[in-house]
Enzyme design. Structure first.
Site, mmCIF file in Angstrom:
data_model
loop_
_atom_site.group_PDB
_atom_site.id
_atom_site.type_symbol
_atom_site.label_atom_id
_atom_site.label_comp_id
_atom_site.label_asym_id
_atom_site.label_seq_id
_atom_site.Cartn_x
_atom_site.Cartn_y
_atom_site.Cartn_z
ATOM 1 N N ASP A 1 0.834 -1.211 0.000
ATOM 2 C CA ASP A 1 0.000 0.000 0.000
ATOM 3 C C ASP A 1 0.871 1.264 0.000
ATOM 4 O OD1 ASP A 1 0.998 0.156 2.600
ATOM 5 O OD2 ASP A 1 -0.944 -0.147 3.582
ATOM 6 N N GLU B 1 3.761 1.006 2.119
ATOM 7 C CA GLU B 1 4.699 -0.048 1.768
ATOM 8 C C GLU B 1 4.547 -1.222 2.721
ATOM 9 O OE1 GLU B 1 8.215 2.902 1.420
ATOM 10 O OE2 GLU B 1 7.374 2.695 -0.564
ATOM 11 N N GLU C 1 8.195 14.395 7.990
ATOM 12 C CA GLU C 1 7.259 13.346 7.561
ATOM 13 C C GLU C 1 6.184 13.150 8.620
ATOM 14 O OE1 GLU C 1 8.638 9.115 7.625
ATOM 15 O OE2 GLU C 1 8.219 9.205 5.475
HETATM 16 C C1 BGC Z 1 6.207 6.016 3.206
HETATM 17 C C2 BGC Z 1 5.834 6.098 1.749
HETATM 18 C C3 BGC Z 1 6.670 7.153 1.042
HETATM 19 C C4 BGC Z 1 8.148 6.976 1.332
HETATM 20 C C5 BGC Z 1 8.986 8.124 0.800
HETATM 21 C C6 BGC Z 1 7.695 5.811 3.335
HETATM 22 O O1 BGC Z 1 8.043 5.738 4.688
HETATM 23 O O2 BGC Z 1 5.521 4.935 3.816
HETATM 24 O O3 BGC Z 1 4.494 6.446 1.598
HETATM 25 O O4 BGC Z 1 6.446 7.063 -0.322
HETATM 26 O O5 BGC Z 1 8.360 6.894 2.715
HETATM 27 O O6 BGC Z 1 8.557 9.352 1.303
#
Ligand code: BGC
Length: 391
Positions: free
Chosen positions: A171, A174, A330
């Site tokens: 998803d 990931e 994030e």
């Molecule tokens: C997230 C993803 C994202 C990636 C890069 C991962 O930790 O789960 O959704 O695409 O980081 O930002």
């Protein structure tokens, strides 16, 4: 008397962060068009994701950075064109009734120069391929850019997704590769519908893409909902923060429909704490904090449903996560779902990814929806002699 919107002062306070976010993304974009997910974070450094990048490009496009978004789409198209043979094999195997293994599918992220890279990753995620097609078609519509430039990339993506869209895969986060995820389906529906609208598909592919979108929509309604709201995966009873994107910006589910409104309410109730949105209830990644990019997506869904005040509050929450350097992370640890799981991630990968370009882009995107547009420097005026020559 000039009319001043009551929330103007609140918007004005956010404008500098919106402008610096656009500038940051522009500065970090690779010359070849790729957007790094996060320039310094150990596990992401050197890679660009179709998922993150498509949303970043959509944010840049909405903010008027036409060239930046176009260059990212060039990068996507070139990745697909270079994998024409691999896509052909995937499509042929699927048609022959002996689908290839997940390991043979296209990667989730690529190095800036368009290679798979040497680090292991949770590959096979289809959502980003749908999202880039949706984003490029939105971009072309918004700025009246001819789509032929990305036509081959769109056609290859449609071929790839038509062969693979029903398969379970990782998803957005990931994780959970055994399931078919409703947010992923949302991205695929948006991608199929955009591909059809682009006019770039051959008639047979357009017919197939139209049918796939209809079938995927039916699947979402029949098996991807619970108690009237969208669910995390087919058969799940839970929600996921990423479902807000299926409502907005993707616009696959109308925000004002019963399903749209119930989904916004369910995400709000289950995952939103004071404006900060969690990914899902059992999240343990860095202790399961709140994600500014998801707060902005929920804000976009609220805006689409007509609740501007809630949308603005979401934007303010996201903006307040900014660091002293002007970076958006994030996630933030103000409210953790699994506090005792945070340390292990810090030990494994270091501090939370900061800046995360996707966070900045979603802030820009929601701000634009609420009327904050950063001033984009216009292209320099050509010298008088060239202007005359061009006439
Ligand atoms: C997230 C993803 C994202 C990636 C890069 C991962 O930790 O789960 O959704 O695409 O980081 O930002």
């Amino acid at each position: 008397m000039t009319h001043v919107a009551p929330d103007r002062a609140r918007l004005d306070r956010l404008a500098p962060l919106v402008a610096s976010s656009v500038a940051l993304i522009a500065r970090l974009q690779d010359d070849g068009g790729a957007y790094p997910a996060s320039p310094t974070f150990s596990a992401y450094r050197g890679y660009s994701w179709f998922r993150d990048g498509a949303f970043i490009a959509d944010g840049m496009s909405a903010a008027g950075s036409v060239d930046s978004a176009s260059r990212f789409f060039d990068w996507c198209a070139s990745i697909l064109e270079e994998r024409r043979a691999a896509i052909g094999e995937i499509v042929a195997a699927e048609a022959a009734g002996s689908p290839l293994a997940d390991e043979r599918m296209l990667a989730t992220r690529f190095t800036f120069d368009g290679r798979e890279g040497v680090d292991d990753w949770w590959d096979f995620q289809t959502d980003g391929y749908g999202t880039w097609v949706w984003a490029v078609v939105e971009h072309a519509r918004r700025h009246d850019v001819p789509l032929e430039r990305w036509g081959e990339g769109i056609r290859l993506t449609a071929d790839y997704l038509l062969a693979t869209w029903r398969r379970p895969c990782y998803d957005w986060w990931e994780e959970h590769p055994q399931h078919v995820h409703v947010s992923t389906l949302g991205c695929l529906i948006a991608g199929f519908e955009a591909a059809v609208a682009s006019g770039q598909l051959a008639p047979a592919a357009a017919t197939a893409a139209r049918a796939a979108a209809v079938e995927a929509r039916a699947l979402v309604v029949e098996r991807g909902t619970h108690e009237g709201h969208l669910a995390k995966w087919l058969g799940s009873t839970e929600v996921d923060g990423s479902l807000a994107a299926v409502i907005a910006p993707l616009g696959v589910i109308d925000a004002t429909s019963a399903l749209g409104l119930a989904s916004i309410r369910a995400i709000d109730d289950a995952l939103c704490v004071d404006g900060g949105v969690h990914r899902y209830l059992h999240d343990t990644f860095y202790g399961g904090g709140q994600w500014p990019l998801l707060s902005c997506m929920l804000g976009l869904a609220h805006a689409a449903a007509g609740d501007r005040e809630r949308a603005l509050a979401q934007l303010e929450w996201a903006a307040a996560t900014v660091t002293a350097e002007g970076w958006l992370p994030e996630q933030v640890p103000d409210h953790l779902l699994a506090p005792d799981r945070r340390a292990e991630w810090i030990e494994r990968w270091g501090p939370v990814a900061t800046p995360l370009l996707w966070s900045h882009a979603m802030l820009v995107r929601l701000a634009g929806e609420l009327g904050i547009m950063p001033a984009i420097p216009s292209a320099p005026t050509p010298p008088a002699s060239t202007q005359e020559a061009a006439q």
